[in-house]
Write a protein that holds these residues in place. Structure first.
Motif, PDB file in Angstrom:
ATOM      1  N   SER A  26       0.634  -1.376   0.050  1.00  0.00           N
ATOM      2  CA  SER A  26       0.063  -0.123   0.034  1.00  0.00           C
ATOM      3  C   SER A  26       1.038   1.188  -0.048  1.00  0.00           C
ATOM      4  CB  SER A  26      -1.067  -0.043   1.046  1.00  0.00           C
ATOM      5  OG  SER A  26      -0.364  -0.038   2.626  1.00  0.00           O
ATOM      6  N   ASN A  27       1.973   1.375   0.752  1.00  0.00           N
ATOM      7  CA  ASN A  27       3.058   2.366   0.721  1.00  0.00           C
ATOM      8  C   ASN A  27       3.501   2.722  -0.727  1.00  0.00           C
ATOM      9  OD1 ASN A  27       3.760   3.947   3.295  1.00  0.00           O
ATOM     10  ND2 ASN A  27       3.242   1.917   3.908  1.00  0.00           N
ATOM     11  N   VAL A  28       3.736   1.555  -1.363  1.00  0.00           N
ATOM     12  CA  VAL A  28       4.517   1.697  -2.487  1.00  0.00           C
ATOM     13  C   VAL A  28       3.334   2.312  -3.880  1.00  0.00           C
ATOM     14  CG1 VAL A  28       5.191   0.568  -4.686  1.00  0.00           C
ATOM     15  CG2 VAL A  28       6.344   0.068  -2.334  1.00  0.00           C
ATOM     16  N   ALA A  29       2.204   1.773  -3.717  1.00  0.00           N
ATOM     17  CA  ALA A  29       1.068   2.305  -4.539  1.00  0.00           C
ATOM     18  C   ALA A  29       0.892   3.861  -4.199  1.00  0.00           C
ATOM     19  CB  ALA A  29      -0.286   1.442  -4.150  1.00  0.00           C
ATOM     20  N   VAL A  30       0.739   4.196  -2.830  1.00  0.00           N
ATOM     21  CA  VAL A  30       0.658   5.712  -2.708  1.00  0.00           C
ATOM     22  C   VAL A  30       1.744   6.532  -3.144  1.00  0.00           C
ATOM     23  CG1 VAL A  30       0.741   7.250  -0.639  1.00  0.00           C
ATOM     24  CG2 VAL A  30      -0.968   5.447  -0.631  1.00  0.00           C
ATOM     25  N   GLY A  31       2.897   6.042  -3.093  1.00  0.00           N
ATOM     26  CA  GLY A  31       4.243   6.729  -3.242  1.00  0.00           C
ATOM     27  C   GLY A  31       4.113   6.707  -4.856  1.00  0.00           C
ATOM     28  N   VAL A  32       3.847   5.757  -5.627  1.00  0.00           N
ATOM     29  CA  VAL A  32       3.597   5.875  -7.228  1.00  0.00           C
ATOM     30  C   VAL A  32       2.657   6.944  -7.386  1.00  0.00           C
ATOM     31  CG1 VAL A  32       3.361   4.738  -9.169  1.00  0.00           C
ATOM     32  CG2 VAL A  32       4.859   3.768  -7.525  1.00  0.00           C
ATOM     33  N   LEU A  33       1.450   6.752  -6.910  1.00  0.00           N
ATOM     34  CA  LEU A  33       0.381   7.632  -7.297  1.00  0.00           C
ATOM     35  C   LEU A  33       0.876   9.061  -6.801  1.00  0.00           C
ATOM     36  CD1 LEU A  33      -2.353   7.676  -8.454  1.00  0.00           C
ATOM     37  CD2 LEU A  33      -3.182   7.547  -6.446  1.00  0.00           C
ATOM     38  N   ALA A  34       1.254   9.278  -5.827  1.00  0.00           N
ATOM     39  CA  ALA A  34       1.798  10.601  -5.358  1.00  0.00           C
ATOM     40  C   ALA A  34       2.854  11.256  -6.156  1.00  0.00           C
ATOM     41  CB  ALA A  34       2.225  10.649  -3.883  1.00  0.00           C
ATOM     42  N   GLY A  35       3.746  10.493  -6.666  1.00  0.00           N
ATOM     43  CA  GLY A  35       4.585  11.044  -7.575  1.00  0.00           C
ATOM     44  C   GLY A  35       4.002  11.525  -8.854  1.00  0.00           C
ATOM     45  N   TYR A  36       3.215  10.430  -9.553  1.00  0.00           N
ATOM     46  CA  TYR A  36       2.582  10.641 -10.674  1.00  0.00           C
ATOM     47  C   TYR A  36       1.844  12.014 -10.763  1.00  0.00           C
ATOM     48  CZ  TYR A  36      -0.659  10.466 -14.632  1.00  0.00           C
ATOM     49  OH  TYR A  36      -1.422  10.605 -15.560  1.00  0.00           O
ATOM     50  N   ALA A  37       1.025  12.336  -9.262  1.00  0.00           N
ATOM     51  CA  ALA A  37      -0.014  13.344  -9.300  1.00  0.00           C
ATOM     52  C   ALA A  37       0.788  14.637  -8.853  1.00  0.00           C
ATOM     53  CB  ALA A  37      -0.660  13.059  -8.057  1.00  0.00           C
ATOM     54  N   ALA A  38       2.018  14.421  -8.456  1.00  0.00           N
ATOM     55  CA  ALA A  38       2.849  15.631  -8.369  1.00  0.00           C
ATOM     56  C   ALA A  38       3.323  16.062  -9.742  1.00  0.00           C
ATOM     57  CB  ALA A  38       4.069  15.211  -7.614  1.00  0.00           C
ATOM     58  N   TRP A  39       3.520  14.972 -10.645  1.00  0.00           N
ATOM     59  CA  TRP A  39       4.151  15.501 -12.032  1.00  0.00           C
ATOM     60  C   TRP A  39       2.849  16.189 -12.688  1.00  0.00           C
ATOM     61  CZ3 TRP A  39       2.279  13.663 -16.804  1.00  0.00           C
ATOM     62  CH2 TRP A  39       2.915  13.836 -17.892  1.00  0.00           C
ATOM     63  N   CYS A  40       1.638  15.526 -12.597  1.00  0.00           N
ATOM     64  CA  CYS A  40       0.328  16.169 -13.187  1.00  0.00           C
ATOM     65  C   CYS A  40       0.241  17.641 -12.761  1.00  0.00           C
ATOM     66  CB  CYS A  40      -0.790  15.303 -12.910  1.00  0.00           C
ATOM     67  SG  CYS A  40      -0.861  13.583 -13.523  1.00  0.00           S
ATOM     68  N   ALA A  41       0.221  17.830 -11.509  1.00  0.00           N
ATOM     69  CA  ALA A  41       0.166  19.275 -11.019  1.00  0.00           C
ATOM     70  C   ALA A  41       1.291  20.017 -11.731  1.00  0.00           C
ATOM     71  CB  ALA A  41       0.290  19.131  -9.549  1.00  0.00           C
ATOM     72  N   ALA A  42       2.495  19.686 -11.637  1.00  0.00           N
ATOM     73  CA  ALA A  42       3.674  20.437 -12.270  1.00  0.00           C
ATOM     74  C   ALA A  42       3.446  20.832 -13.665  1.00  0.00           C
ATOM     75  CB  ALA A  42       5.144  19.653 -12.036  1.00  0.00           C
ATOM     76  N   ARG A  43       2.939  19.769 -14.361  1.00  0.00           N
ATOM     77  CA  ARG A  43       2.795  20.002 -16.008  1.00  0.00           C
ATOM     78  C   ARG A  43       1.094  20.477 -16.168  1.00  0.00           C
ATOM     79  NH1 ARG A  43       7.221  18.975 -19.147  1.00  0.00           N
ATOM     80  NH2 ARG A  43       8.927  17.949 -17.977  1.00  0.00           N
ATOM     81  N   ASP A  44       0.559  20.890 -15.260  1.00  0.00           N
ATOM     82  CA  ASP A  44      -1.062  21.303 -15.243  1.00  0.00           C
ATOM     83  C   ASP A  44      -1.819  20.319 -16.070  1.00  0.00           C
ATOM     84  OD1 ASP A  44      -2.791  22.972 -14.828  1.00  0.00           O
ATOM     85  OD2 ASP A  44      -2.785  24.153 -16.751  1.00  0.00           O
ATOM     86  N   ARG A  45      -1.437  18.877 -15.947  1.00  0.00           N
ATOM     87  CA  ARG A  45      -2.328  17.858 -16.413  1.00  0.00           C
ATOM     88  C   ARG A  45      -3.500  17.496 -15.712  1.00  0.00           C
ATOM     89  NH1 ARG A  45       1.186  15.133 -20.344  1.00  0.00           N
ATOM     90  NH2 ARG A  45       2.421  16.883 -21.267  1.00  0.00           N
ATOM     91  N   PRO A  46      -4.288  16.673 -16.145  1.00  0.00           N
ATOM     92  CA  PRO A  46      -5.617  16.242 -15.534  1.00  0.00           C
ATOM     93  C   PRO A  46      -5.047  15.392 -14.271  1.00  0.00           C
ATOM     94  CG  PRO A  46      -5.851  16.138 -17.956  1.00  0.00           C
ATOM     95  CD  PRO A  46      -4.742  16.429 -17.674  1.00  0.00           C
ATOM     96  N   GLU A  47      -5.560  15.531 -13.067  1.00  0.00           N
ATOM     97  CA  GLU A  47      -5.436  14.685 -11.994  1.00  0.00           C
ATOM     98  C   GLU A  47      -5.639  13.229 -12.258  1.00  0.00           C
ATOM     99  OE1 GLU A  47      -4.595  15.835  -8.412  1.00  0.00           O
ATOM    100  OE2 GLU A  47      -3.504  17.094 -10.014  1.00  0.00           O
ATOM    101  N   PRO A  48      -4.990  12.432 -11.429  1.00  0.00           N
ATOM    102  CA  PRO A  48      -5.265  10.937 -11.733  1.00  0.00           C
ATOM    103  C   PRO A  48      -6.933  10.700 -11.327  1.00  0.00           C
ATOM    104  CG  PRO A  48      -3.328  11.227 -10.266  1.00  0.00           C
ATOM    105  CD  PRO A  48      -3.965  12.432 -10.488  1.00  0.00           C
ATOM    106  N   PRO A  49      -7.442   9.725 -11.855  1.00  0.00           N
ATOM    107  CA  PRO A  49      -8.899   9.473 -11.386  1.00  0.00           C
ATOM    108  C   PRO A  49      -8.978   9.370  -9.980  1.00  0.00           C
ATOM    109  CG  PRO A  49      -8.177   8.040 -13.340  1.00  0.00           C
ATOM    110  CD  PRO A  49      -6.897   8.735 -12.596  1.00  0.00           C
TER     111      PRO A  49
END
Length: 233
Positions: A45-68
């Motif tokens: 569960s920690n790995v899943a949260v870390g991967v999703l948080a990293g992707y969500a940070a990238w989305c926010a930095a690039r002004d891309r849509p948030e994860p579902p």
């Protein structure tokens, strides 16, 4: 996501990623190895949260849509389960499934706290503060049980092979499969209710957001509102 919210969202998500990495590394400094930690729901569960948080940070930095929102709700639920089960079941002396807490060196102790306390709190904060509101449905609470049920099957099959179980409530050698089944039903019911709680909080926050007064005349920038879904589950 509005520009004013983007920077704190990125910082919080990077904090989640760093906390996950530090927690795993520090925990692996103890007797357990990284591969020995992988079978635990805590690590998964920690790995899943870390991967999703990293992707969500990238989305926010690039002004891309948030994860579902359904995916983020699921992962946030799983890390909440990790923290809740640890503190209320495994580390609670009054619990019938309490585990003997071993002596831990400072590094390993901090790793344990990061994985079971800090990361769950940061992940829930990210979900509550920055996720899009009004998109969760009550049926999702049942769908989200798919991963815990898959983990149950994995733990039981692995136990047949290595004769070890990651948690006392999954120990078929001690409880028998009937006992494991009963405990699994109880945990599933609690996890389902916890998922419904997430959905309820999401809807409450959505109503609060819609009811917020518009900015006062002369406020900097136009009013911006996050998109939200409508309808019922």
């Amino acid at each position: 996501m509005t520009p004013r919210r983007r920077r704190p969202a990125i910082l919080l998500r990077l904090a989640v990623v760093l906390a996950v990495l530090a927690g795993i590394v520090l925990t692996a400094l103890g007797p357990a190895t990284v591969t020995g930690l992988l079978p635990y729901f805590t690590i998964q569960s920690n790995v899943a949260v870390g991967v999703l948080a990293g992707y969500a940070a990238w989305c926010a930095a690039r002004d891309r849509p948030e994860p579902p929102s359904a995916l983020k709700g699921a992962v946030t639920l799983y890390i909440t389960i990790t923290g809740t089960v640890y503190h209320l079941v495994l580390a609670n002396p009054a619990s019938p499934f309490a585990m003997v807490q071993p002596h831990r060196e400072p590094g390993e102790w901090w790793g344990n706290q990061l994985l079971h306390t800090v990361v769950p709190l940061l992940a829930v904060a990210d979900w509550a503060l920055f996720d899009r509101r009004g998109r969760l449905r009550p049926r999702y609470a049942a769908w989200w049980l798919a991963f815990p049920l898959a983990y149950l099957g994995f733990a039981l099959v692995r136990g047949l092979v290595v004769h070890r179980y990651p948690y006392p409530f999954l120990d078929a050698g001690q409880l028998g499969y009937d006992g494991v089944g009963l405990s699994a039903l109880g945990f599933a019911a609690v996890f389902w209710l916890l998922g419904l709680l997430f959905v309820g909080v999401d809807r409450l926050l959505a109503r609060t957001s819609r009811a917020a007064p518009p900015p006062a005349p002369g406020a900097t920038g136009p009013a911006t509102r996050e998109p939200s879904g409508t309808g019922s589950g």
